[in-house]
Design an enzyme around this catalytic site. Structure first.
Site, PDB file in Angstrom:
ATOM      1  CE  LYS A  50     -11.658 -17.036  -0.571  1.00 26.99           C
ATOM      2  NZ  LYS A  50     -11.400 -17.155  -2.009  1.00 26.99           N
ATOM      3  NE  ARG A  95     -11.302 -11.500  -7.961  1.00 27.72           N
ATOM      4  CZ  ARG A  95     -10.132 -11.166  -7.408  1.00 27.72           C
ATOM      5  NH1 ARG A  95      -9.571 -10.042  -7.709  1.00 27.72           N
ATOM      6  NH2 ARG A  95      -9.546 -11.971  -6.549  1.00 27.72           N
ATOM      7  CB  CYS A 125     -26.726 -36.542 -19.815  1.00 28.20           C
ATOM      8  SG  CYS A 125     -26.381 -35.893 -21.431  1.00 28.20           S
ATOM      9  CG  ASP A 162     -10.957 -21.781  -8.609  1.00 31.99           C
ATOM     10  OD1 ASP A 162     -11.161 -23.011  -8.580  1.00 31.99           O
ATOM     11  OD2 ASP A 162     -10.183 -21.203  -7.835  1.00 31.99           O
ATOM     12  CB  CYS A 219     -24.851 -32.682 -19.120  1.00 31.04           C
ATOM     13  SG  CYS A 219     -23.616 -33.835 -19.770  1.00 31.04           S
ATOM     14  CB  CYS A 239      -8.499 -15.797 -12.142  1.00 29.72           C
ATOM     15  SG  CYS A 239     -10.202 -16.103 -12.597  1.00 29.72           S
TER      16      CYS A 239
HETATM   17 ZN   LIG Z   1     -24.348 -34.970 -21.575  1.00 36.24          ZN
END
Ligand SMILES: [Zn+2]
Length: 339
Positions: free
Chosen positions: A81, A66, A244, A125, A166, A183
């Site tokens: 990486k 992938r 937020c 991930d 958010c 995964c």
């Molecule tokens: Zn929010």
């Protein structure tokens, strides 16, 4: 000479003005695994002026189906990486700046890493890091794009602080361990990653070109195997959001303590010491040599004492392979590394 971006200049959606904006823009790619390699590849080829790639991990053979920027030679060279990705991407576009950061995104370093960037793209991930990104981006007013892929499906949503909901608004609480498929448990298909990353980057390019009016502004869900493409309207509801609305950044404020985390699908635990130190590989290698096999390069040291394999980075962060038990990992860490 042909203009590198000729086909983008022809596009009514980009054109000369859009291309100029992209060349002057900056982006942070958070995580350079399956999603992150596709995102970074697209941003660099599109000519985004500065691309910062943050990743904590090194490359393994089962990444190659992938993770489009890596090859077998990178594994032989034992490259992290972020470094391998930056090397490849510089061959693709030498006209822009590419900055690799070999680190785990943490409450301590995230603001420093993303400050001043125009956008953050999610290549992570795990939800813990996503909530941390959400806190930091809302705090600093930086747009970010959430994305996640598992099995044959995935989703993406562009978050503009102050304008859209958010991550906290639409996900609520952090999912508990084992709550959602990963995964590791169900696998992941590379083509699903490519599809979701393409949606994510396209929304990102709109933001970088100042074309927020063109954003899809909905959560996009794609299943590449079953041919499903759904869009969900996400509106801020009347309930106050702690992040937020009230600007309480719980993930960003948890700054202390050794952090341990199990790594997605790797039978490994990562240990981040509370204070980053400078580990001298030469000295550590001579201490460890009587106990097992040791090798190191410029970026990391590997120490094998069966059945465990330690990978130590310069800042003291260590990945211990061969266990998923955090307390066992902590004991092994203090026994052999002890920074
Ligand atoms: Zn929010």
């Amino acid at each position: 000479m042909t203009n590198r971006y000729f086909k983008q200049l022809l596009l009514a959606e980009i054109g000369e003005e859009g291309q100029k904006r992209l060349n002057g823009a900056s982006a942070v790619v958070a995580g350079c695994g399956a999603l992150g390699t596709v995102i970074a590849n697209s941003l660099v080829r599109s000519g985004v002026g500065k691309v910062t790639i943050v990743d904590r991990d090194f490359i393994e053979l089962d990444n190659l189906p992938r993770q489009v920027l890596f090859d077998e030679d990178d594994i032989r060279r034992g490259l992290p990486k972020a470094i391998a990705a930056a090397e490849k991407l510089r061959l693709i576009n030498s006209e822009i700046t590419i900055e690799p950061v070999v680190a785990d995104l943490t409450a301590e370093n995230i603001e420093q890493i993303i400050k001043g960037t125009d956008i953050v793209l999610d290549g992570t991930d795990n939800f813990e890091t996503r909530f941390l990104i959400n806190d930091a981006c809302v705090k600093l007013g930086i747009p970010w794009i959430y994305a996640g892929v598992v099995a044959t499906y995935g989703m993406s949503f562009a978050i503009i602080p102050g304008k859209t909901p958010c991550l906290q608004c639409f996900i609520g609480e952090l999912p508990g361990p084992g709550d959602s498929p990963t995964c590791d448990t169900v696998g992941v298909l590379g083509t699903a990653v490519n599809m979701v990353a393409s949606v994510e980057v396209t929304e990102g390019l709109k933001i970088l070109m100042g074309k927020q009016d063109s954003l899809i502004n909905k959560l996009i869900y794609i299943d590449v195997w079953y041919g499903t493409w759904k869009v969900f309207e996400l509106k801020k509801d009347s309930k106050r959001c702690p992040v937020c609305d009230d600007r309480q950044f719980a993930f960003l404020e948890q700054k202390k303590g050794t952090r341990l985390s199990s790594l997605c699908g790797q039978n490994a635990v990562q240990i981040s010491p509370p204070v980053s130190t400078s580990v001298y590989f030469h000295d550590l290698a001579s201490r460890l040599r009587p106990h097992g096999e040791v090798s190191y390069n410029d970026y990391m040291l590997k120490f094998t004492i069966k059945p465990y394999e330690f990978t130590v980075f310069h800042d003291g962060r260590t990945i211990i392979k061969g266990t998923t038990d955090e307390s066992e990992a902590k004991i092994l860490f203090s026994k052999y590394i002890g920074v």
